[in-house]
Motif scaffolding. Structure first.
Motif, PDB file in Angstrom:
ATOM      1  N   LEU A 176       0.823  -1.223   0.000  1.00 19.29           N
ATOM      2  CA  LEU A 176       0.000   0.000   0.000  1.00 19.29           C
ATOM      3  C   LEU A 176       0.853   1.268   0.000  1.00 19.29           C
ATOM      4  O   LEU A 176       0.586   2.209  -0.752  1.00 19.29           O
ATOM      5  CB  LEU A 176      -0.951  -0.006   1.205  1.00 19.29           C
ATOM      6  CG  LEU A 176      -1.758   1.288   1.402  1.00 19.29           C
ATOM      7  CD1 LEU A 176      -2.658   1.582   0.216  1.00 19.29           C
ATOM      8  CD2 LEU A 176      -2.597   1.214   2.688  1.00 19.29           C
TER       9      LEU A 176
ATOM     10  N   LYS B  21       0.681   4.076  -2.907  1.00 20.28           N
ATOM     11  CA  LYS B  21       0.212   5.422  -2.545  1.00 20.28           C
ATOM     12  C   LYS B  21       1.247   6.482  -2.921  1.00 20.28           C
ATOM     13  O   LYS B  21       0.918   7.538  -3.463  1.00 20.28           O
ATOM     14  CB  LYS B  21       0.001   5.486  -1.028  1.00 20.28           C
ATOM     15  CG  LYS B  21      -1.428   5.495  -0.584  1.00 20.28           C
ATOM     16  CD  LYS B  21      -1.462   5.667   0.914  1.00 20.28           C
ATOM     17  CE  LYS B  21      -2.838   5.948   1.412  1.00 20.28           C
ATOM     18  NZ  LYS B  21      -2.917   5.891   2.868  1.00 20.28           N
TER      19      LYS B  21
ATOM     20  N   VAL C  47      -8.419  -2.896  -2.686  1.00 16.29           N
ATOM     21  CA  VAL C  47      -8.506  -1.933  -1.576  1.00 16.29           C
ATOM     22  C   VAL C  47      -7.347  -0.934  -1.680  1.00 16.29           C
ATOM     23  O   VAL C  47      -7.539   0.286  -1.570  1.00 16.29           O
ATOM     24  CB  VAL C  47      -8.464  -2.665  -0.203  1.00 16.29           C
ATOM     25  CG1 VAL C  47      -8.318  -1.670   0.939  1.00 16.29           C
ATOM     26  CG2 VAL C  47      -9.707  -3.533  -0.026  1.00 16.29           C
ATOM     27  N   ASN C  48      -6.140  -1.450  -1.925  1.00 15.22           N
ATOM     28  CA  ASN C  48      -4.975  -0.561  -2.007  1.00 15.22           C
ATOM     29  C   ASN C  48      -5.098   0.429  -3.167  1.00 15.22           C
ATOM     30  O   ASN C  48      -4.701   1.597  -3.059  1.00 15.22           O
ATOM     31  CB  ASN C  48      -3.686  -1.379  -2.157  1.00 15.22           C
ATOM     32  CG  ASN C  48      -3.385  -2.169  -0.898  1.00 15.22           C
ATOM     33  OD1 ASN C  48      -3.955  -1.904   0.163  1.00 15.22           O
ATOM     34  ND2 ASN C  48      -2.489  -3.141  -0.995  1.00 15.22           N
TER      35      ASN C  48
ATOM     36  N   GLU D  50      -7.594   3.020  -2.032  1.00 16.02           N
ATOM     37  CA  GLU D  50      -6.989   3.857  -0.984  1.00 16.02           C
ATOM     38  C   GLU D  50      -6.029   4.879  -1.607  1.00 16.02           C
ATOM     39  O   GLU D  50      -5.955   6.034  -1.174  1.00 16.02           O
ATOM     40  CB  GLU D  50      -6.235   2.977   0.027  1.00 16.02           C
ATOM     41  CG  GLU D  50      -7.144   2.321   1.056  1.00 16.02           C
ATOM     42  CD  GLU D  50      -7.934   3.337   1.890  1.00 16.02           C
ATOM     43  OE1 GLU D  50      -7.330   4.280   2.409  1.00 16.02           O
ATOM     44  OE2 GLU D  50      -9.161   3.190   1.981  1.00 16.02           O
ATOM     45  N   SER D  51      -5.299   4.425  -2.626  1.00 12.33           N
ATOM     46  CA  SER D  51      -4.341   5.324  -3.285  1.00 12.33           C
ATOM     47  C   SER D  51      -5.077   6.418  -4.058  1.00 12.33           C
ATOM     48  O   SER D  51      -4.669   7.583  -4.060  1.00 12.33           O
ATOM     49  CB  SER D  51      -3.431   4.541  -4.241  1.00 12.33           C
ATOM     50  OG  SER D  51      -2.793   3.508  -3.541  1.00 12.33           O
TER      51      SER D  51
ATOM     52  N   ARG E 286      -8.026   7.509  -3.279  1.00 11.49           N
ATOM     53  CA  ARG E 286      -8.659   8.352  -2.257  1.00 11.49           C
ATOM     54  C   ARG E 286      -7.682   9.387  -1.691  1.00 11.49           C
ATOM     55  O   ARG E 286      -8.077  10.502  -1.346  1.00 11.49           O
ATOM     56  CB  ARG E 286      -9.135   7.436  -1.122  1.00 11.49           C
ATOM     57  CG  ARG E 286     -10.199   8.006  -0.248  1.00 11.49           C
ATOM     58  CD  ARG E 286     -10.965   6.856   0.369  1.00 11.49           C
ATOM     59  NE  ARG E 286     -10.312   6.267   1.523  1.00 11.49           N
ATOM     60  CZ  ARG E 286     -10.518   6.676   2.775  1.00 11.49           C
ATOM     61  NH1 ARG E 286     -11.319   7.682   3.013  1.00 11.49           N
ATOM     62  NH2 ARG E 286      -9.910   6.068   3.763  1.00 11.49           N
ATOM     63  N   ALA E 287      -6.407   8.977  -1.647  1.00 12.34           N
ATOM     64  CA  ALA E 287      -5.404   9.862  -1.050  1.00 12.34           C
ATOM     65  C   ALA E 287      -4.822  10.851  -2.069  1.00 12.34           C
ATOM     66  O   ALA E 287      -3.950  11.650  -1.744  1.00 12.34           O
ATOM     67  CB  ALA E 287      -4.287   9.019  -0.455  1.00 12.34           C
TER      68      ALA E 287
ATOM     69  N   TYR F 161     -16.585   1.269  -1.788  1.00 15.62           N
ATOM     70  CA  TYR F 161     -15.845   2.540  -1.887  1.00 15.62           C
ATOM     71  C   TYR F 161     -16.698   3.618  -2.582  1.00 15.62           C
ATOM     72  O   TYR F 161     -16.657   4.783  -2.211  1.00 15.62           O
ATOM     73  CB  TYR F 161     -14.505   2.346  -2.618  1.00 15.62           C
ATOM     74  CG  TYR F 161     -13.394   2.022  -1.651  1.00 15.62           C
ATOM     75  CD1 TYR F 161     -13.223   0.727  -1.162  1.00 15.62           C
ATOM     76  CD2 TYR F 161     -12.525   3.003  -1.171  1.00 15.62           C
ATOM     77  CE1 TYR F 161     -12.234   0.419  -0.249  1.00 15.62           C
ATOM     78  CE2 TYR F 161     -11.529   2.701  -0.255  1.00 15.62           C
ATOM     79  CZ  TYR F 161     -11.385   1.419   0.201  1.00 15.62           C
ATOM     80  OH  TYR F 161     -10.403   1.131   1.122  1.00 15.62           O
TER      81      TYR F 161
END
Ligand SMILES: NC(=O)c1ccc[n+]([C@@H]2O[C@H](COP(=O)([O-])OP(=O)(O)OC[C@H]3O[C@@H](n4cnc5c(N)ncnc54)[C@H](O)[C@@H]3O)[C@@H](O)[C@H]2O)c1
Length: 355
Positions: free
Chosen positions: A71, A75, A114-115, A118-119, A121-122, A173
Motif C-alpha cells: 500500500l 500510494k 482496496v490498495n 486507498e491510493s 482516495r489519497a 468505496y
C-alpha cells in the motif's frame, strides 16, 4: 484514426496498474498513441515473450516495478505522478493458479483492489478510476441467459470469488468514500475471456495452442465443450477507455458496473475456437486427454452487454471469425521474428478502430 474518445486522453496523465500484463500492455500502447502520458505500476514481466517486452514499452511509457499488496509504495507512486485518471488491471488472473495458491490470489485481488482505491482516495488529482474485473464475478447459474449488471455477485473457485469480492469492494468505496459531487468517479468493467497476440500466460487455451503450434506438438484441450465469451483484447480495452471517457466528461451517471462481451449470438466453445484457428493454421494438432483432473470451472458463462451498448455507445466490433483472425495474425507476426511489434500492435489498433 485510433482516437475514438474525443481526445479525452490527449495530454492526460493516466496511471495503470498491471501495465506489464496482456491487457495492460495493449491499453498502454493505445493510450500512448492517443497522446496520453502513461504511468504503469506492476510486477516485472514474467518472460521475455511478454507483449510489454517485445513491444519495447519500458522505453515508451513510465513504469514502476511494484507489488499491488504494498500500500505505501502504491500510494507514494500516485502521489509522485498526480494522475488525472487511473485504471486497475493488476491481478492474479488465472483460475488454476487460484486453486494452487488461494491465499496469494485473495491477497492480490482483494487487498490489491482496496490498495488501489486507498491510493485514489489519497490523491486528489484523480478524477476517474476504473476497476477491471471479469464476467466470473457473477454468481454462475449455468443458464443460457447473459448476466446483467444487476445480477448477484458470486464465484465458486477462488479466482471468481476474489473478483466478486473486488466488485463488492468497488461498490463499498463508491458508496462510502466517492459519493460526493466533486469526488472521483469510479466504475468497474467486467469482460470475459480475452485473446490476442502477445499473451503467453500458462493455462490459457490460445497461448497453449500457439506454443504447441510453434513446437510442432499437440495442444491439450482442457474443456473442449466449455462456452466462453471470446473477445479480441481490444474489445474490452475499448470498453474501459469508453467508460473512462464518459466518467471523465459526463460524471456520475456512469458510476457502477459495466459488462463488455461479445454479441449474444457470438458465444463459442473451446472446440469451435480450435476449429476456427485451424482454418488459419491447418497444421495445428490437438489432443483431449481422458485422465485430466477435473477442477471446478464454470462451463457456461455469457454476458448481457445491453447497458454498455445503449448508454456508453460501445459495441463489439469484431465477429468470431475476425476475432480469431486478428488473434492468430498477432501471434504469427511475432513467431516469424524480426517485426517491429510495437508498430504492428499500433497497426492492429488502427485496423480495429476502422471496423
Ligand atoms: N485475460 C483474460 O482473459 C481476462 C478475462 C477477464 C478478466 N481479466 C482481468 O483483466 C485484468 C488483466 O488481466 P491480464 O489478462 O492482462 O493478466 P496478465 O496476467 O497478463 O497481467 C496481470 C498484470 O497484473 C500484474 N500483477 C499481478 N500480480 C501483481 C501483484 N501482486 N502486484 C502488482 N502487480 C501484479 C502483473 O504484473 C501484470 O502486469 C485482470 O484483472 C484479470 O483478472 C482478464
Amino acid at each position: 484514426m485510433l482516437d475514438l474518445f474525443s481526445k479525452t486522453y490527449q495530454n492526460k496523465k493516466v496511471l495503470l496498474t498491471g501495465d506489464t500484463g496482456f491487457k495492460g500492455s495493449w491499453m498502454s500502447i493505445w493510450l500512448k498513441e492517443m497522446g496520453a502520458e502513461v504511468y504503469g505500476y506492476a510486477l516485472p514481466p514474467l518472460t521475455d515473450r511478454d507483449n510489454f517486452v517485445t513491444t519495447g514499452l519500458a522505453s515508451k511509457i513510465h513504469h514502476m516495478d511494484g507489488d499491488i499488496r504494498d500500500l505505501n509504495k502504491l500510494k507514494q507512486y500516485f502521489k509522485d505522478v498526480q494522475p488525472d485518471m487511473a485504471f486497475h488491471l493488476a491481478a492474479q488472473p488465472l483460475v488454476i493458479d487460484s486453486y494452487n495458491n488461494p491465499h496469494y490470489n485473495f491477497e492480490t485481488n482483494l487487498m490489491g483492489t482496496v490498495n488501489f482505491f486507498e491510493s485514489v482516495r489519497a490523491c486528489e488529482s484523480v478524477k476517474i478510476a476504473v476497476n477491471v474485473t471479469t464476467d466470473k464475478c457473477y454468481q454462475n447459474n449455468e443458464w443460457d441467459w447473459g448476466y446483467r449488471e444487476i445480477d448477484p455477485m458470486g464465484g465458486d473457485d477462488p479466482y471468481s470469488a476474489s473478483k466478486g469480492c473486488s466488485e463488492l469492494i468497488t461498490h463499498s468505496y463508491t458508496k462510502s468514500f466517492f459519493n460526493k459531487d466533486n469526488a472521483c468517479k469510479i466504475a468497474s468493467g467486467r469482460a470475459g475471456n480475452v485473446i490476442g497476440g502477445g499473451d503467453w500466460a500458462d493455462n490459457r487455451i490460445i497461448p497453449d495452442m500457439m506454443r504447441a503450434y510453434h513446437k510442432k506438438e499437440a495442444v491439450f484441450l482442457r474443456n473442449p465443450s466449455s462456452v466462453r465469451p471470446w473477445q479480441f483484447v481490444l474489445e474490452p480495452v475499448y470498453g474501459y477507455l469508453k467508460l473512462g471517457e464518459k466518467l471523465y466528461n459526463e460524471g456520475s451517471k456512469f458510476v457502477g458496473g459495466w459488462n463488455f462481451g461479445p454479441a449474444a449470438y457470438e458465444n463459442y466453445t473451446v472446440g469451435q475456437v480450435v476449429e476456427q484457428v485451424k482454418q488459419v493454421l491447418p497444421d495445428l494438432k490437438t489432443e483431449s486427454p481422458a485422465q485430466l483432473e477435473k477442477l471446478h470451472e464454470a462451463t457456461l458463462l455469457k454476458l448481457d452487454v445491453t447497458k454498455a451498448v445503449n448508454h456508453l455507445g460501445w459495441h463489439p466490433k469484431l465477429n468470431f471469425k475476425d476475432t480469431i483472425l486478428f488473434t492468430v495474425e498477432g501471434y504469427v507476426e511475432e513467431l516469424k521474428g524480426g517485426a517491429n511489434l510495437y508498430q504492428s500492435r499500433v497497426n492492429q489498433i488502427n485496423q480495429y478502430c476502422s471496423k
